[in-house]
Design an enzyme around this catalytic site. Structure first.
Site, short mmCIF file in Angstrom:
data_model
loop_
_atom_site.label_atom_id
_atom_site.label_comp_id
_atom_site.label_asym_id
_atom_site.label_seq_id
_atom_site.Cartn_x
_atom_site.Cartn_y
_atom_site.Cartn_z
CG ASP A 44 39.95 32.68 38.02
OD1 ASP A 44 40.11 32.62 39.26
OD2 ASP A 44 39.27 33.57 37.47
CB SER A 86 38.29 36.49 39.21
OG SER A 86 38.73 35.34 39.88
CB THR A 140 38.84 36.08 33.95
OG1 THR A 140 38.84 35.67 35.31
CG2 THR A 140 40.27 36.27 33.47
CD GLU A 257 39.27 32.79 33.38
OE1 GLU A 257 38.24 32.93 32.69
OE2 GLU A 257 39.33 33.07 34.58
CG HIS A 266 36.02 29.17 44.99
ND1 HIS A 266 36.10 30.08 46.03
CD2 HIS A 266 36.37 29.85 43.88
CE1 HIS A 266 36.48 31.26 45.55
NE2 HIS A 266 36.65 31.15 44.25
CG ASP A 304 42.63 35.26 38.86
OD1 ASP A 304 43.01 34.17 39.33
OD2 ASP A 304 41.43 35.47 38.59
CG HIS A 305 42.81 35.03 42.84
ND1 HIS A 305 42.33 33.76 43.10
CD2 HIS A 305 41.91 35.60 42.00
CE1 HIS A 305 41.19 33.59 42.47
NE2 HIS A 305 40.91 34.68 41.79
MG MG Z 1 38.00 33.77 35.90
ZN ZN Z 2 37.42 32.47 42.86
#
Ligand code: MG
Ligand code: ZN
Length: 368
Positions: A44, A86, A140, A257, A266, A304-305
Site C-alpha cells: 500500500d 486505497s 485494501t 498486503e 503519510h 495501489d498508489h
Molecule cells: Mg491498505
Molecule cells: Zn494512504
C-alpha cells in the site's frame, strides 16, 4: 510449447548475485503454462520512488524486486479522481472496475456491489486467503470481500466476512468481530461455521493440514509498525501458502498486503518506510520461494498508489540520498507491477489498474 529461456537465465543471474546466503532456486518456468495458484502482493502506497529508496538503502544486497523477469506499470487513478485512495485502488484490482474514492467493492453511480475475484474463485472451489499488516476491515483487504459505500463502515465491513468462505485470514482487527456496537459476536458465528479462531500468533494451533478454515488475529485493532518490531508478515505469508495449497486441489488465491508502507509515507517517516519496505521485501521473497518450488504459482507484486510524493534528492555525501516528501497524501504517479511464474508475461507494459483483474482471469483462462 515454447520456453522463454532468456528471462529464466536473467532470473538465475539476478538471484545468484542477490542472495548469496539465501538463494532462491528458480527452476525453469514455462511461462505459457496456466497457473494453478495466484499470490497477489500489494504494497500500500508503494510506487517507483518507494521502490527506488528501498533499492538504494541496500546497495550491497539487491532487493528481491530485482529478481522479477517481467515488469509493468499501472495507472492508479480512480473513477473520478486522478489521485486514488486505497479503497478505490483495491476495488480496481478486486473487481476490474474503477470506482469512487472510499468505495469498497461497490460501483458508481448507484453503489451496486461488484463480485470480487476472491469471491468468484471461492465460489468456483479455489482456496482463498488474506494476510495483511492492518485490521481485517481496513480498505485494501475489505475491497476483496466486502461491499460498502464508505470504507469507514468498519463494523459493517467485518460483518461481510461472514458472506464469503475465506479459508484463511492473518492480520489485525479482532475487536471489529467481537467488541462491536451491535453486540453481535461475529467470531462465535464464524466458529459455528467451522472456523478455527486464534487471538494471537500461535501457528502450532492452526489447522495447517488444510482441515478447517481459520482466522488468526495478531492484534485487537491495527498491528504495530515494522520499525517497532512487528515482523509476522513474511512467516505468515509462507504459512498461508503452504496451508492454502493443501486446502483445495483446484488451487488458491492469496492476497498479501504490506499495509503500512502507506502509513509511513503519510507520516513522512523515512525510517518507518525503510522498515516497512524491508518487511515487504522479505514477504515477497517467501512468496517467490513458494512459487519457485511449486512451479504452478503466479506471483504478482504491485502498489495501489504512490504516497508522500517521495523524491530522492542529493546530499553532500555523494552516494547517499535525502528522502524528501512533498505531501502527506497520495499522488498520481504510475505504479510498478512485478510478475513471476506461469503467464507472468501478461503483466509487461503500461495499463490501467483495473487490467490486473483481467490479466488474472486471462492467466487462469477463466473468461467472464
Ligand atoms: Mg491498505
Ligand atoms: Zn494512504
Amino acid at each position: 510449447m515454447r520456453i522463454f529461456l532468456l528471462p529464466v537465465v536473467l532470473l538465475f543471474t539476478a538471484c545468484t548475485i542477490a542472495n548469496k546466503t539465501e538463494k532462491i532456486d528458480f527452476k525453469s518456468i514455462t511461462f505459457e503454462n496456466r497457473p494453478k495458484n495466484i499470490i497477489f502482493l500489494i504494497g500500500d502506497g508503494m510506487a517507483l520512488s518507494q521502490m527506488s529508496a528501498h533499492v538504494y538503502w541496500h546497495p550491497k544486497s539487491p532487493s528481491i524486486f530485482e529478481s522479477f523477469p517481467f515488469i509493468g506499470f499501472h495507472k492508479s487513478y480512480s473513477f473520478d479522481d486522478l489521485v486514488t485512495d486505497s479503497a478505490a485502488g483495491a476495488t480496481a484490482f478486486s473487481c476490474g472496475e474503477k470506482t469512487t474514492n472510499a468505495a469498497i467493492g461497490v460501483l458508481p453511480p448507484d453503489n451496486r456491489p461488484c463480485t470480487t475475484i476472491l469471491e468468484d474463485l471461492d465460489k468456483s472451489g479455489w482456496a482463498t486467503g488474506m494476510v495483511v499488516t492492518c485490521s481485517a476491515p481496513h480498505a485494501t483487504p475489505a475491497a476483496f470481500i466486502a461491499h460498502r459505500e464508505m470504507r469507514a463502515q468498519t463494523d459493517e465491513i467485518a460483518y461481510d466476512y461472514l458472506h464469503t468462505d475465506l479459508d484463511c485470514f492473518i492480520g489485525g482487527g479482532e475487536e471489529y468481530f467481537d467488541m462491536r456496537a451491535d453486540k453481535i459476536n461475529l467470531l462465535d458465528t464464524l466458529k459455528k461455521k467451522g472456523y478455527v479462531i486464534r487471538k494471537n500468533l500461535s501457528y502450532n494451533k492452526l489447522p495447517l493440514d488444510g482441515s478447517a478454515p481459520f482466522m488468526m488475529f495478531t492484534d485487537k485493532r491495527e498491528p504495530g509498525t515494522a520499525s517497532a518490531g512487528r515482523d509476522y508478515l513474511p512467516k505468515a505469508t509462507q504459512v498461508a501458502c503452504n496451508y492454502l495449497s493443501k486446502r483445495s486441489p483446484k488451487g488458491f488465491f492469496l492476497m498479501v498486503e504490506g499495509s503500512q508502507i502507506d502509513w509511513a509515507c503519510h507520516a513522512n517517516d523515512r525510517s518507518w518506510l525503510r522498515a516497512e519496505m524491508q518487511d515487504f521485501d522479505e514477504t515477497v521473497r517467501k512468496a517467490l520461494e513458494f512459487a519457485a518450488n511449486d512451479k504452478n504459482t503466479l506471483v504478482v507484486v504491485t502498489g495501489d498508489h504512490e504516497c508522500g510524493g517521495l523524491a530522492l534528492t542529493k546530499t553532500d555525501a555523494k552516494m547517499e540520498f535525502k528522502s524528501n516528501f512533498v505531501v502527506r497524501m497520495h499522488t498520481a504517479a504510475l505504479v510498478p507491477v512485478y510478475a513471476y511464474g506461469p503467464q507472468a508475461q501478461l503483466f509487461s507494459g503500461i495499463y490501467e489498474n483495473t487490467a490486473i483483474y483481467y490479466k488474472f482471469r486471462e492467466a487462469l483462462n477463466w473468461s467472464k
